[in-house]
Motif scaffolding. Structure first.
Motif, mmCIF file in Angstrom:
data_model
loop_
_atom_site.group_PDB
_atom_site.id
_atom_site.type_symbol
_atom_site.label_atom_id
_atom_site.label_comp_id
_atom_site.label_asym_id
_atom_site.label_seq_id
_atom_site.Cartn_x
_atom_site.Cartn_y
_atom_site.Cartn_z
ATOM 1 N N SER A 45 0.825 -1.205 0.000
ATOM 2 C CA SER A 45 0.000 0.000 0.000
ATOM 3 C C SER A 45 0.863 1.261 0.000
ATOM 4 O O SER A 45 0.515 2.262 -0.638
ATOM 5 C CB SER A 45 -0.930 -0.002 1.207
ATOM 6 O OG SER A 45 -1.848 -1.071 1.116
ATOM 7 N N ALA A 46 1.996 1.230 0.721
ATOM 8 C CA ALA A 46 2.897 2.387 0.736
ATOM 9 C C ALA A 46 3.406 2.685 -0.658
ATOM 10 O O ALA A 46 3.466 3.846 -1.094
ATOM 11 C CB ALA A 46 4.073 2.122 1.681
ATOM 12 N N PHE A 47 3.749 1.631 -1.378
ATOM 13 C CA PHE A 47 4.226 1.802 -2.750
ATOM 14 C C PHE A 47 3.119 2.401 -3.612
ATOM 15 O O PHE A 47 3.344 3.332 -4.384
ATOM 16 C CB PHE A 47 4.667 0.437 -3.308
ATOM 17 C CG PHE A 47 5.471 0.530 -4.565
ATOM 18 C CD1 PHE A 47 6.852 0.524 -4.519
ATOM 19 C CD2 PHE A 47 4.858 0.610 -5.806
ATOM 20 C CE1 PHE A 47 7.607 0.602 -5.685
ATOM 21 C CE2 PHE A 47 5.598 0.683 -6.971
ATOM 22 C CZ PHE A 47 6.981 0.679 -6.905
ATOM 23 N N ALA A 48 1.922 1.873 -3.454
ATOM 24 C CA ALA A 48 0.808 2.346 -4.273
ATOM 25 C C ALA A 48 0.431 3.784 -3.940
ATOM 26 O O ALA A 48 0.139 4.584 -4.834
ATOM 27 C CB ALA A 48 -0.394 1.426 -4.096
ATOM 28 N N VAL A 49 0.430 4.143 -2.644
ATOM 29 C CA VAL A 49 0.121 5.522 -2.259
ATOM 30 C C VAL A 49 1.165 6.474 -2.837
ATOM 31 O O VAL A 49 0.833 7.561 -3.345
ATOM 32 C CB VAL A 49 0.057 5.656 -0.724
ATOM 33 C CG1 VAL A 49 0.012 7.126 -0.313
ATOM 34 C CG2 VAL A 49 -1.160 4.927 -0.181
#
Length: 391
Positions: A45-49
């Protein structure tokens, strides 16, 4: 298709390997850094955000820079972030490197999507997008399973080092294949940034972006937690995670290739043909997950359907946002990764419910159902003729 387009796909392969590789590495990362699998999944999720925030930001900052300089800078930052991730023993630091890598990936993809669309005639944007995204699908076939195998044989850090090494030929390809001058992204000849950002007030653009985000959220919700599904529910060994990832990648390449040949002129037909079986496939996979043969077959099928529908919707973003020639790629990137950010977070909440490892599959089914309801409610049309860029 022009040669520079394929060279950009090489870089997308390296970045796609990084974006997807955690699907097979989460248990090892969690054990090594002493966090839960659910906590480790926040790396996805961090990568996607970072991709969602970084796409419009980096595209805006790079509007007046030559495409080659922008693309090369992003690749080098991406490389450095993976070296830092490979050597850290802190989950917080690893989390930060994923955000930095995502910003670099977002900048690269936003510029690459716009550059790819400008390298081909106006009515072939879907084909160009398919070539570019083939780097991602090949990553799921070769890069991600290879990373999973490398992580199994050595450790997860070896996979991070491998991605860093992959960035080197990608950088060489950009230097040798992308023109050095301003090229098609020269914003001086296009509309001002405020006018391009104003395209986000287009309701049709927002709806198509939402649909793309929902379908991609469904894809990532299940892909992120594929490893425990294979080993726990299906009862297969760890090496079968690699097999499942290869099958998903082969399906995704099939889907994006077929859809790429149809999405320019028949996008509605692609979505109408692939949408219903995509919706039914996720609950079928949840019910049959304890049967290895059925599970692996559905992994391939859902990969194909997800990427056929998803890539078609994202190519529509480029068409609908034709009045934003330097920012359209960032809108497409933001839509893709809004889904990638939210899907795993929602899916993680189901892991400790009675659904267990199959919970993310039910989340995927629900997300596709919401997309179908939204499309039906607003009567969104994908059957229009090829859009022409605004003068």
């Amino acid at each position: 298709m022009p040669l520079p387009l394929y060279l950009l796909a090489v870089a997308v392969f390296a970045m796609g390997t990084s974006e997807f590789m955690l699907a097979g590495l989460l248990p090892d990362i969690a054990a090594d850094l002493d966090v839960s699998v659910g906590t480790a999944s926040t790396l996805t999720s961090a990568f996607a955000v970072g991709m969602v925030v970084g796409a419009p930001l980096m595209a805006a900052l790079a509007r007046n820079l030559p495409a080659r300089a922008s693309l090369l800078g992003c690749v080098l930052v991406f490389l450095a972030s993976h070296v830092a991730g490979a050597v850290t023993s802190s989950f917080a630091v690893l989390f930060a490197t994923r955000v930095v890598a995502a910003l670099a990936n977002a900048g690269f993809l936003a510029v690459a999507l716009t550059t790819a669309a400008a390298l081909v005639p106006p009515d072939r944007k879907g084909r160009a997008l398919a070539v570019l995204l083939s780097g991602t699908t090949v990553a799921t076939i070769a890069g991600v399973p290879g990373g999973s195998l490398l992580g199994t044989l050595l450790d997860w850090r070896a996979t991070f080092w491998a991605v860093a090494v992959l960035c080197l030929p990608a950088a060489v390809g950009i230097l040798t294949g992308v023109p050095a001058g301003p090229g098609p992204r020269d914003s001086s000849a296009g509309p001002p940034l405020r006018q391009e950002l104003g395209q986000l007030g287009n309701a049709r653009l927002l709806v198509v972006m939402l649909l793309g985000a929902l379908v991609n959220a469904a894809t990532f919700a299940s892909l992120t937690f594929l490893a425990p599904l294979v080993t726990d529910t299906a009862g297969l060994g760890e090496l079968w995670v690699t097999v499942a990832l290869v099958l998903f990648g082969a399906g995704s390449l099939t889907g994006v290739t077929v859809a790429g040949r149809l999405s320019d002129h028949r996008p509605g037909a692609v979505v109408a043909a692939c949408g219903p079986p995509l919706l039914l496939g996720w609950p079928a996979m949840a019910v049959l997950a304890n049967r290895p043969t059925a599970l692996l077959l559905l992994v391939f099928t859902q990969g194909a359907l997800s990427f056929a529908v998803g890539s078609t919707l994202i190519s529509r973003v480029l068409y609908v946002a034709a009045g934003a020639p330097t920012m359209a790629g960032s809108y497409a990137t933001a839509a893709l990764n809004t889904g990638a950010a939210t899907g795993p977070v929602i899916a993680a909440t189901t892991l400790h419910t009675p659904a267990g490892a199959a919970g993310p599959l039910w989340v995927s089914a629900g997300l596709v159902a919401v997309a179908w309801l939204v499309a039906s409610a607003v009567r969104v049309s994908l059957r229009n003729p090829v859009s022409r860029p605004a003068p």
